[in-house]
Write a protein that holds these residues in place. Structure first.
Motif, mmCIF file in Angstrom:
data_model
loop_
_atom_site.group_PDB
_atom_site.id
_atom_site.type_symbol
_atom_site.label_atom_id
_atom_site.label_comp_id
_atom_site.label_asym_id
_atom_site.label_seq_id
_atom_site.Cartn_x
_atom_site.Cartn_y
_atom_site.Cartn_z
ATOM 1 N N PRO A 50 -19.158 9.763 8.645
ATOM 2 C CA PRO A 50 -17.837 9.661 8.650
ATOM 3 C C PRO A 50 -16.765 10.773 8.924
ATOM 4 O O PRO A 50 -17.081 11.809 8.448
ATOM 5 N N PHE A 51 -16.019 10.561 9.647
ATOM 6 C CA PHE A 51 -15.148 11.774 9.817
ATOM 7 C C PHE A 51 -14.099 12.145 8.681
ATOM 8 O O PHE A 51 -14.420 13.096 8.068
ATOM 9 N N LEU A 52 -12.945 11.573 8.554
ATOM 10 C CA LEU A 52 -12.169 11.801 7.315
ATOM 11 C C LEU A 52 -11.989 10.606 6.425
ATOM 12 O O LEU A 52 -10.911 10.534 5.699
ATOM 13 N N GLY A 53 -12.542 9.528 6.700
ATOM 14 C CA GLY A 53 -12.406 8.582 5.912
ATOM 15 C C GLY A 53 -11.432 7.375 6.351
ATOM 16 O O GLY A 53 -11.217 7.520 7.599
ATOM 17 N N THR A 54 -11.016 6.592 5.651
ATOM 18 C CA THR A 54 -9.654 5.697 6.339
ATOM 19 C C THR A 54 -8.494 6.125 6.226
ATOM 20 O O THR A 54 -8.053 7.322 5.341
ATOM 21 N N ASN A 55 -7.636 5.820 7.174
ATOM 22 C CA ASN A 55 -6.360 6.147 7.194
ATOM 23 C C ASN A 55 -5.706 5.566 5.987
ATOM 24 O O ASN A 55 -5.257 4.441 6.072
ATOM 25 N N LYS A 56 -4.985 6.344 5.296
ATOM 26 C CA LYS A 56 -4.284 5.969 3.983
ATOM 27 C C LYS A 56 -2.652 5.624 4.189
ATOM 28 O O LYS A 56 -2.182 5.408 3.309
ATOM 29 N N VAL A 57 -2.273 6.211 5.312
ATOM 30 C CA VAL A 57 -0.891 6.582 5.608
ATOM 31 C C VAL A 57 -0.222 4.972 5.354
ATOM 32 O O VAL A 57 0.923 4.753 4.873
ATOM 33 N N PRO A 58 -0.371 3.907 5.965
ATOM 34 C CA PRO A 58 0.134 2.583 5.867
ATOM 35 C C PRO A 58 0.166 2.285 4.591
ATOM 36 O O PRO A 58 1.268 1.495 4.040
ATOM 37 N N ASP A 59 -0.716 2.312 3.649
ATOM 38 C CA ASP A 59 -0.869 1.896 2.361
ATOM 39 C C ASP A 59 0.358 2.655 1.597
ATOM 40 O O ASP A 59 0.948 2.349 0.754
ATOM 41 N N LEU A 60 0.354 4.253 1.867
ATOM 42 C CA LEU A 60 1.376 4.843 1.172
ATOM 43 C C LEU A 60 2.555 4.485 1.738
ATOM 44 O O LEU A 60 3.746 4.777 0.770
ATOM 45 N N GLN A 61 2.786 4.076 2.987
ATOM 46 C CA GLN A 61 4.045 3.768 3.383
ATOM 47 C C GLN A 61 4.761 2.507 2.550
ATOM 48 O O GLN A 61 5.859 2.616 2.204
ATOM 49 N N LYS A 62 3.806 1.660 2.540
ATOM 50 C CA LYS A 62 4.098 0.542 1.838
ATOM 51 C C LYS A 62 4.697 0.765 0.151
ATOM 52 O O LYS A 62 5.751 0.262 -0.250
ATOM 53 N N ILE A 63 3.652 1.815 -0.525
ATOM 54 C CA ILE A 63 4.324 2.158 -1.776
ATOM 55 C C ILE A 63 5.758 2.794 -1.643
ATOM 56 O O ILE A 63 6.564 2.514 -2.633
ATOM 57 N N PHE A 64 6.015 3.707 -0.690
ATOM 58 C CA PHE A 64 7.072 4.676 -0.793
ATOM 59 C C PHE A 64 8.308 3.933 -0.361
ATOM 60 O O PHE A 64 9.530 4.253 -0.541
ATOM 61 N N GLN A 65 8.156 3.185 0.680
ATOM 62 C CA GLN A 65 9.131 1.854 1.170
ATOM 63 C C GLN A 65 9.851 0.872 0.316
ATOM 64 O O GLN A 65 10.685 0.512 0.576
ATOM 65 N N ARG A 66 9.084 0.894 -0.770
ATOM 66 C CA ARG A 66 9.393 -0.466 -1.541
ATOM 67 C C ARG A 66 10.829 -0.136 -2.229
ATOM 68 O O ARG A 66 11.119 0.824 -2.577
ATOM 69 N N SER A 67 11.606 -1.062 -2.212
ATOM 70 C CA SER A 67 13.060 -1.040 -2.790
ATOM 71 C C SER A 67 12.928 -1.499 -4.380
ATOM 72 O O SER A 67 13.346 -2.704 -4.552
ATOM 73 N N ASP A 68 12.520 -0.732 -5.196
ATOM 74 C CA ASP A 68 12.115 -1.200 -6.586
ATOM 75 C C ASP A 68 13.296 -0.029 -7.426
ATOM 76 O O ASP A 68 13.194 -0.407 -8.690
ATOM 77 N N GLY A 69 14.083 0.421 -7.044
ATOM 78 C CA GLY A 69 14.820 1.297 -7.499
ATOM 79 C C GLY A 69 14.454 2.603 -8.195
ATOM 80 O O GLY A 69 15.360 3.437 -8.710
ATOM 81 N N LEU A 70 13.232 2.954 -7.923
ATOM 82 C CA LEU A 70 12.572 4.306 -8.616
ATOM 83 C C LEU A 70 12.734 5.428 -7.554
ATOM 84 O O LEU A 70 12.756 5.043 -6.206
ATOM 85 N N PRO A 71 13.191 6.499 -7.998
ATOM 86 C CA PRO A 71 13.097 7.659 -6.941
ATOM 87 C C PRO A 71 11.794 7.821 -6.593
ATOM 88 O O PRO A 71 10.870 7.525 -7.121
ATOM 89 N N VAL A 72 11.656 8.675 -5.190
ATOM 90 C CA VAL A 72 10.466 8.738 -4.615
ATOM 91 C C VAL A 72 9.397 9.392 -5.506
ATOM 92 O O VAL A 72 8.221 8.987 -5.414
#
Length: 91
Positions: free
Chosen positions: A30-52
């Motif tokens: 396996p090269f570098l594993g799975t691409n985690k960027v889409p999952d992290l984008q979902k977490i950081f773009q959530r509008s829950d009022g918390l700072p990044v």
């Protein structure tokens, strides 16, 4: 004739995280594993009022609180050291 350069004139190609394996790796590894960027984008773009810097939960809160405690503790230490250093010395 001129001087020869000490370093090669052609720089190596940059290596980016892609889905293609590096030239030296076998195709079965396996090269570098799975691409985690889409999952992290979902977490950081959530509008829950918390700072990044607090979006990922408990570990982020602990790092934030530790940083704040060290900052406040260092400030108090510096102020006390300045106060002690400013006192006249009795000889």
């Amino acid at each position: 004739q001129g001087l020869k350069p000490l370093v090669p004139t052609k720089s190596p190609d940059p290596i980016f995280g892609t889905s293609k394996p590096a030239p030296g790796l076998p195709a079965t590894d396996p090269f570098l594993g799975t691409n985690k960027v889409p999952d992290l984008q979902k977490i950081f773009q959530r509008s829950d009022g918390l700072p990044v810097h607090l979006k990922r939960g408990y570990p982020d809160r602990m790092l934030y609180r530790t940083t704040m405690a060290l900052t406040i503790g260092g400030t108090i230490y510096c102020l006390v050291a300045l106060y002690i250093a400013s006192q006249p010395k009795n000889q």
